[in-house]
Enzyme design. Sequence first.
Site, PDB file in Angstrom:
ATOM      1  N   TYR A  57      -2.275  -0.847  10.237  1.00 28.45           N
ATOM      2  CA  TYR A  57      -2.111  -1.102   8.728  1.00 28.45           C
ATOM      3  C   TYR A  57      -1.111  -0.247   7.835  1.00 28.45           C
ATOM      4  CZ  TYR A  57      -4.227  -1.402   4.354  1.00 28.45           C
ATOM      5  OH  TYR A  57      -4.136  -1.499   2.922  1.00 28.45           O
TER       6      TYR A  57
ATOM      7  N   SER B 103       0.551  -0.841  -0.289  1.00 24.26           N
ATOM      8  CA  SER B 103       0.327   0.016  -0.114  1.00 24.26           C
ATOM      9  C   SER B 103       0.506   1.549   0.158  1.00 24.26           C
ATOM     10  CB  SER B 103      -0.343  -0.049   1.641  1.00 24.26           C
ATOM     11  OG  SER B 103      -2.043   1.197   1.214  1.00 24.26           O
TER      12      SER B 103
END
Length: 243
Positions: A152, A138
Amino acid sequence: MEHRVALVTGGSRGIGAAITQRLAAEGMSVLFTYRSSGTAAYEVVDEITRRGGAALAARIDSGAPGAAETAVSTAIERFGGLDVLVNNAGTFDSGELASVGLTEVDHALALHVRAPYLFSQAAARRMRDGGRIITIGSTFADRVPYAGVALYAMTKAAVGGMTRGLARDLGERGITANVVHPGNIDTDMNPASSEEAASELPQIALGQYGAPADIAGAVAFLAGPDGGYVTGATLTVDGGYNA
């Protein structure tokens, strides 16, 4: 890429489904895992089969103990070998720092860090020389633009270090290891039509969300012959979000 075999974790929806379909379209036989979206999984298989490809859906929770060995063994038993692993399975963990509990931390680490490591380990043991390991990360691994995503971001940053280590460990066998960092991609988990998208668009240099096919194309490049001299690297596909 005919006669090659790929294993994709979390391949029934969104980015994972696009990767599965693209690798199958390139001529690879693909086994993909799914956890709960059985209907979507078999729609992916049917679509690939209708186009003359080969695919198998296996209901395996990537974060569960033993999942990696089961998935790798199933791919080899069904298709006769293994050449490509795509660590894609994941979820978006968010919440204020003070409110995130141990259960959420353990789940995120199991799915985003432990699973890619164990799948890479299991695959490398039985992967043919010249193979590929590709992990979906990501853009939050490099830049965190707002609060509430520390967990995350941490897990997605971790796969970068893992991948550089894999590149060193497996280079002598011609096996490459790379990360693809997606930005804002239009999926069920992050739709371009959501209210949040309005605040994201001005930060994207190209002014629009990407499509799952954009990530699948990057994976296909790294999995194919043109990506053979790329290893230990990160390919960011974000429309300039992190520029």
